[in-house]
Design an enzyme around this catalytic site. Structure first.
Site, short mmCIF file in Angstrom:
data_model
loop_
_atom_site.label_atom_id
_atom_site.label_comp_id
_atom_site.label_asym_id
_atom_site.label_seq_id
_atom_site.Cartn_x
_atom_site.Cartn_y
_atom_site.Cartn_z
N GLU A 119 -95.17 -11.95 -39.39
CA GLU A 119 -93.88 -12.65 -39.71
C GLU A 119 -93.69 -13.80 -39.12
O GLU A 119 -93.19 -14.71 -39.57
CB GLU A 119 -92.65 -11.55 -39.19
CG GLU A 119 -92.62 -10.44 -39.89
CD GLU A 119 -91.52 -9.46 -39.69
OE1 GLU A 119 -91.33 -8.92 -38.50
OE2 GLU A 119 -90.69 -9.22 -40.46
N GLU A 139 -95.79 -1.30 -39.81
CA GLU A 139 -94.43 -0.68 -39.53
C GLU A 139 -94.21 0.50 -40.43
O GLU A 139 -93.60 1.45 -39.88
CB GLU A 139 -93.49 -1.70 -40.07
CG GLU A 139 -93.05 -2.92 -39.47
CD GLU A 139 -93.94 -4.07 -39.62
OE1 GLU A 139 -95.41 -3.78 -40.11
OE2 GLU A 139 -93.70 -5.17 -39.15
#
Ligand code: 1HE
Length: 265
Positions: A119, A139
């Site tokens: 990210e 995740e």
């Protein structure tokens, strides 16, 4: 002695130095694989919010074997739902301070570029990957969801279907695949990433400041606009850039044969 303005104070897990017109920011928590804890994320925000105006480009890289193992999972267990929302918003602020900050950012990737590390990389403007780099969004397997802006930035970078696949199946991309799908713009040998990143940042720093402003601030907004508004915004930005004294000087230099030609490298 350098006359360059000094950089903001940082926590010990981030190191920064001036190299002329550049600032080089290093994730410096290799014992935890540069996992991003709150202190580091806040440090990223204050670094980009407090950059001196004479910094013309930034290089971000990571110490140790991996760029970043993403969110510091040990901090996650301590939050309730409201705190988790605030935490994700804090990541958004930090990465937006970088993406829409005062200087273009080149990111050098190696080893794990995963979760929140990916990210962070996605919020930079130019990505250089070493051949050791690999990309994942773990995740899914940790029972959580991205929170540092990946839902917005990664579909635009690699497509929604690829991001879905990474999250649903745990698929990883190696450095060659990452280059092919657009996660990196440059692919270099192991150990060569920082030199390449600095070379690119030096080149970026030579551009007229208003051109770099247009590319990092206006272009991503224009790309999201309806075409009619985009064309108008482009005309306005173009007129602002070319009306600047720096542009006039550069155009004159070319016409009077003092500037380099656009040659094939
Ligand atoms: C960590 C973290 C971390 C390492 N949070 N402590 N990210 C992940 O799910 C990736 C988790 N990490 C890994 O899969 C591996 O650590 C690596 C493949 C990156 C590197 O492996 P390796 O063998 O070199 O290191 P290691 O032995 O796993 O880790 C070394 C130490 O770093 C160890 O701590 P120690 O005290 O036992 O020495 C690990 O616990 C620690 N460590 N990664 C906390 N991530 C805004 S939302 C974003 C959501 C996400 O980013 S989710 C993805 C999380």
């Amino acid at each position: 002695m350098s006359s360059a303005a000094s950089l903001p104070d940082l926590p010990s897990s981030l190191r920064a130095e001036r190299q002329g017109a550049l600032a080089v920011l290093r994730l410096a928590r290799p014992e935890k694989r540069n996992a991003l804890d709150d202190t580091m994320v806040r440090g990223v925000e204050s670094f980009f919010s407090g950059l001196p105006s004479d910094v013309r480009a930034v290089v971000v890289h990571g110490e140790g074997e991996h760029f970043s193992a993403g969110l510091d999972l040990s901090e996650l267990t301590r939050r309730d739902m409201a705190e988790s929302i605030a935490h994700s918003r804090m990541w958004h602020r930090a990465f937006q301070a970088m993406e829409f900050g005062p200087a273009p950012v080149v990111c050098v990737l190696h080893g794990a570029v995963v979760g929140g590390g990916l990210e962070l990389a996605a919020a930079t403007h130019v990505r250089v990957a070493e051949r050791s780099a690999y990309y994942a969004l773990p995740e899914g397997s940790r029972g959580i969801y991205v929170g540092g802006g990946a839902s917005v930035r990664l579909p635009r970078l690699i497509g929604t279907a690829r991001m879905m696949d990474m999250m649903l199946t745990g698929r990883t991309y190696d450095a060659d695949e990452g280059q092919a799908i657009g996660l990196s713009q440059y692919l270099v040998d192991a150990g060569a990433g920082l030199a390449k990143g600095i070379e690119l940042a030096r080149r970026i720093a030579e551009n007229a400041p208003l051109t770099n402003f247009a590319v990092t601030q206006a272009l991503p907004r224009i790309a999201e606009q309806d075409p009619a508004s985009g064309y108008l915004m482009e005309s306005l930005m173009s007129a602002i850039a070319s009306g600047d004294a720096e542009a006039q000087k550069r155009l004159k230099d070319f016409l009077e044969k003092r500037a380099p030609k656009t040659a094939r490298h």
